[in-house]
Write an enzyme that holds these catalytic residues in place. Structure first.
Site, mmCIF file in Angstrom:
data_model
loop_
_atom_site.group_PDB
_atom_site.id
_atom_site.type_symbol
_atom_site.label_atom_id
_atom_site.label_comp_id
_atom_site.label_asym_id
_atom_site.label_seq_id
_atom_site.Cartn_x
_atom_site.Cartn_y
_atom_site.Cartn_z
ATOM 1 N N GLY A 526 25.995 43.240 51.522
ATOM 2 C CA GLY A 526 26.798 43.116 52.722
ATOM 3 C C GLY A 526 27.492 44.405 53.064
ATOM 4 N N GLY A 527 28.337 44.327 54.091
ATOM 5 C CA GLY A 527 29.017 45.514 54.577
ATOM 6 C C GLY A 527 29.970 46.117 53.570
ATOM 7 N N PHE A 528 30.496 45.295 52.628
ATOM 8 C CA PHE A 528 31.439 45.811 51.640
ATOM 9 C C PHE A 528 30.748 46.208 50.345
ATOM 10 C CE2 PHE A 528 35.117 43.281 53.594
ATOM 11 C CZ PHE A 528 35.422 44.346 54.396
ATOM 12 N N ASP A 642 37.745 34.025 58.469
ATOM 13 C CA ASP A 642 36.316 34.377 58.507
ATOM 14 C C ASP A 642 35.470 33.237 57.959
ATOM 15 O OD1 ASP A 642 34.197 35.979 59.193
ATOM 16 O OD2 ASP A 642 34.256 37.193 57.388
#
Length: 834
Positions: A526-528, A642
């Site tokens: 993912g983005g993290f 979220d």
């Protein structure tokens, strides 16, 4: 029997002919409105070639409101392009559009309270000889009021009062002499033509620019005119579909769009989210084809990166905000956290108007806001002349050409530079003033000024000393930081809070458990960062979330997730086992859930059948109880912010567990809502008040739950395409609900004897109650759990928010985060209007 002679027969035929003519003409659509021929509700005034029609309409099936409007008449579903009585709808069919005794077009209706006809809209112009006026609808879509005495003269036209739609030949801009301003205003909603809070206009201040304003504040800047386009719209460069005529003189500043082929119908619509869509009509396919949509990127939003910086969406994995040459971040901590809103300032100990300074080219950009820029329109001034002009003025900080086609004219900036972004090909070149030291980094020719070469020797010596000092300082701070990193411990990261429930793992143990972070152990990316499956020495299976050093989840988000989840104990919340901190490595250690996330089931054609209705209902109830625990039953009141299908994990028995608390916020005991300037979450799951205004509460989580519930029942993504290219799942379900056809959208694999229809319908109704437009109408999660557990009568839902898509970024993985990317998806940061 009477016999008729030839004399008798001829008059009868003539009478019959005229009767047929009269009857036939009464069946034809109107061609004009005159003092003796009004337009009643049910009548239609058509343009000469039938492209447009004027009449009464209702914007939605469940509305009693009636409006007078103009629509494109060749599509199967009339496309409304202009509305007369936007703010004053009728509530019955008594409306009549007529020419009154003053010669105005007037909309009247039967006022039962006053027992007479009353006017609710008028063209409101002064017309001599009103008896000679008539109204006609042109094939351009323009309704004109004409005085026909001697020669025809247009006294009023609808093109002067645009709605939410721009048509070819419609002028937009400001009359400098009278102050009359022609601009677009969005509808309030897709079903309400009333004046919305989004406007699109030319701002004549300074050097004129194109703007979209939302709630009165700049939302997007189309930039200034460059000779062939607006600087912020490279796609607007003249093409085979249309071109634009721009006028800027002492009388007016305006633009008119013209189509290259008159047979092509082009329109541009401004919606209530602040976005514009330009489409053309495809006659053969009988559909609208989108040719442009914007704004679409974070960098399109006004002042995304603050002052004296540029927003570069093509900056790879690096932060998209980049200070201009000679500038540095105002707030370095925020900058390192990937928040560039504070912008940049001139580097310390640097002053302009010194010997040896010059200019650095910043290529392919939307040039800064020109509302306070200075403009020289002289065609004799070229780029070199503009450079010299700026260099002579100590207050000048940057320059560029006024006309990028003729390479003439000059625009200069003398204060902070705002709202700059990079384009991949069609931008302008901006030249930024820097001192001799900064200029040397770019290998550019220096302007020696009055000191000459001798002065430059001094500058070089000083520069060498500064560089030496800088290197020594960097080495010192690096050593100091490295030593501090080695001394990291729990109290350092968590401010000494009592987190005895959090275990600190050694890096070597995590490396061994994940087989040195082997790709075969990777569960997702993912983005993290990435998530890996691991096996500890004692046989316990774990999930390791390894944060990328370039991820947006910095210290704050990391601490937030650890400290929050450590305090939470609920069967429907994922359990955190600990964390690992070693230098730049930051990892979260969770319990391992073998069935991964909910989205991997419901959105997978092959696996969705593994979730029968009973399992799905249990998942719905479990998620609802987990959110209720966060909102009400835990020691803290927590807003998740979220909630989505990919953040619901499933254990071995398909019990749902809510994950990813990096964006969660703690509320005080009596706090009901909060506001943020940095909206986080995922497009499609965010409530309107949060996405638009940054206001979040327990009701914004309820909205996300409603979307998730509808996705679980239908096995469809909210961001998919339904009805047409602009409808969301929520909008499609709402339409089916009103038509009592909502079972058509339920996942077909659920239909059968084991699926109780009443329970499915109840869940859909609860989902629609949760996604209602206004937060006050939505139930709390306590009420949701009660509705799921009981068979009480439910209230009818009101219209949902976001019936139509807001952006082209309709991937459910397209997330919005606090300057960063979503924890679970590899996605680009998106900032919607606040």
């Amino acid at each position: 029997m009477k016999l008729y002679s030839a004399k008798d027969i001829i008059p009868i035929h003539i009478i019959q002919f005229f009767l047929l003519l009269v009857l036939h003409s009464s069946c034809l659509p109107l061609t004009r409105i005159t003092p003796s021929q009004p337009l009643k509700d049910g009548d239609v005034l058509a343009s000469d070639r039938g492209a447009f029609a004027l009449g009464f309409f209702t914007p939605s099936n469940n509305s009693r409101k009636r409006y007078v409007g103009i629509w494109y008449n060749r599509s199967s579903k009339p496309t409304v392009v202009w509305v007369a009585n936007r703010q004053n709808p009728l509530y019955d069919n008594s409306g009549v559009l007529l020419i009154n005794i003053q010669g105005n077009i007037v909309l009247v209706y039967n006022d039962t309270h006053l027992n007479r006809n009353s006017s609710i809209w008028s063209s409101n112009v002064s017309i001599p000889s009103p008896s000679h006026t008539f109204a006609k609808l042109q094939d351009t879509g323009n309704l004109v009021l004409i005085r026909n005495q001697g020669r025809r003269k247009v006294m009023w036209q609808s093109f002067d009062y645009p709605g939410d739609t721009s048509l070819p030949l419609m002028k937009i801009g400001v009359d400098r002499k009278t102050g009359f301003n022609r601009f677009f205003t969005s509808w309030k909603s897709p079903d309400d033509p009333g004046l919305g809070n989004v406007t699109h206009m030319i701002d004549p201040t300074g050097h004129p620019q194109l703007f979209i304003y939302k709630n009165g504040a700049p939302f997007w800047r189309g930039g200034s005119w460059t000779g062939q386009r607006w600087s912020g719209i490279p796609a607007m460069t003249p093409n085979f579909i249309f071109n634009v005529t721009y006028v800027d003189n002492e009388n007016e500043v305006s633009m008119v769009t013209r189509v290259v082929d008159p047979s092509v119908f082009l329109r541009m619509v401004l919606d209530n989210t602040g976005h514009e869509t330009r489409t053309i009509w495809q006659a053969k396919e009988k559909r609208w084809l989108q040719v442009w949509y914007g704004p679409t990127e974070d960098c399109d939003h006004y002042r995304r990166c603050g002052s004296n910086s540029k927003c570069d969406p093509y900056n790879g994995d690096k932060f998209e905000c980049v200070c201009l040459p000679g500038f540095e971040p105002m707030n370095l901590l925020q900058w390192n956290m990937r928040n560039g809103s504070s912008g940049c300032v001139r580097k310390k100990n640097v002053s302009t108007c010194q010997s040896g300074e010059g200019f650095v080219k910043v290529a392919r950009v939307k040039v800064p806001d020109t509302s306070k820029a200075r403009v020289d329109k002289s065609e004799s001034v070229n780029l070199k002349g503009c450079e010299e002009k700026c260099l002579r003025d100590c207050s000048c900080v940057a320059y560029t050409n006024l006309d990028e086609v003729k390479l003439s004219g000059c625009v200069t900036w003398h204060a902070d530079m705002e709202d700059i972004r990079t384009f991949d090909n069609m931008g302008q070149d901006l030249y930024v003033r820097v001192d001799a030291h900064e200029l040397g980094k770019y290998g550019r020719k220096k302007h020696y000024g009055s000191l000459g070469k001798e002065g430059m020797v001094t500058v070089v010596v000083i520069s060498i000393c500064l560089i030496t000092f800088l290197v020594i300082s960097l080495v010192y701070w690096f050593v100091k930081y490295n030593n501090q990193a080695k001394r990291l411990h729990k109290d350092y990261w968590f401010d000494g809070e009592n987190n005895s429930d959090v275990t600190l793992f050694d890096l070597k143990d995590i490396v061994e458990a994940t087989n040195n972070f082997s790709s075969t152990n990777m569960l997702g990316k993912g983005g993290f960062g990435s998530v890996y499956k691991g096996l500890l020495k004692d046989g316990m299976e774990i999930a390791v979330k390894r944060l990328s050093k370039y991820s947006g989840q910095g210290i704050e988000e990391f601490r937030n997730e650890v400290t929050l989840i450590a305090k939470l104990q609920h069967r429907n919340l994922v359990r955190i086992l600990g964390c690992c901190i070693d230098g730049e490595e930051k990892m979260l250690i969770y319990e391992y859930l073998p069935n991964k996330s909910l989205d991997s089931f419901i959105f997978d054609q092959a696996k969705r059948s593994q979730l029968d209705w009973r399992k799905r209902f249990d998942i719905i109830c479990g998620v609802a109880r987990g959110i209720l625990y966060l909102h009400q039953d835990s020691r803290l009141r927590i807003i998740h912010r979220d909630l989505k299908a990919s953040n619901v994990l499933l254990d071995s028995t398909m019990n749902p567990k809510i994950a990813d608390f990096g964006m969660a916020r703690i509320f005080g005991g009596d706090q009901t809502e909060a506001n943020t300037n940095r909206v986080v979450g995922t497009y499609g799951y965010m409530s309107p008040e949060y996405a638009m205004e940054g206001i979040f509460s327990v009701k914004s989580d309820a909205y996300s739950f409603g979307v998730l519930l509808l996705e679980i029942v239908t096995s469809r993504k909210n961001s998919g395409h339904y009805d047409d290219v602009s409808s969301t799942l929520v909008g499609h379900i709402w339409n089916l609900w009103r038509e009592s056809r909502v079972m058509e959208i339920v996942d077909p694999s659920l239909i059968g004897e084991t699926c109780p229809k009443y329970e499915v319908l109840k869940c859909i109704q609860i989902g629609l109650l949760c996604v209602q437009e206004y937060a006050t109408d939505r139930p709390t999660m306590l009420e949701v759990v009660s509705m799921l557990d009981n068979d009480s009568t439910l209230a009818p839902p009101k219209q949902p928010a976001f019936l139509f898509k807001k952006t082209k970024c309709d991937d459910p993985n397209f997330s919005i985060s606090e300057g960063v990317n979503s924890t679970n998806e590899m996605s680009t940061t998106v900032v919607e209007g606040r």
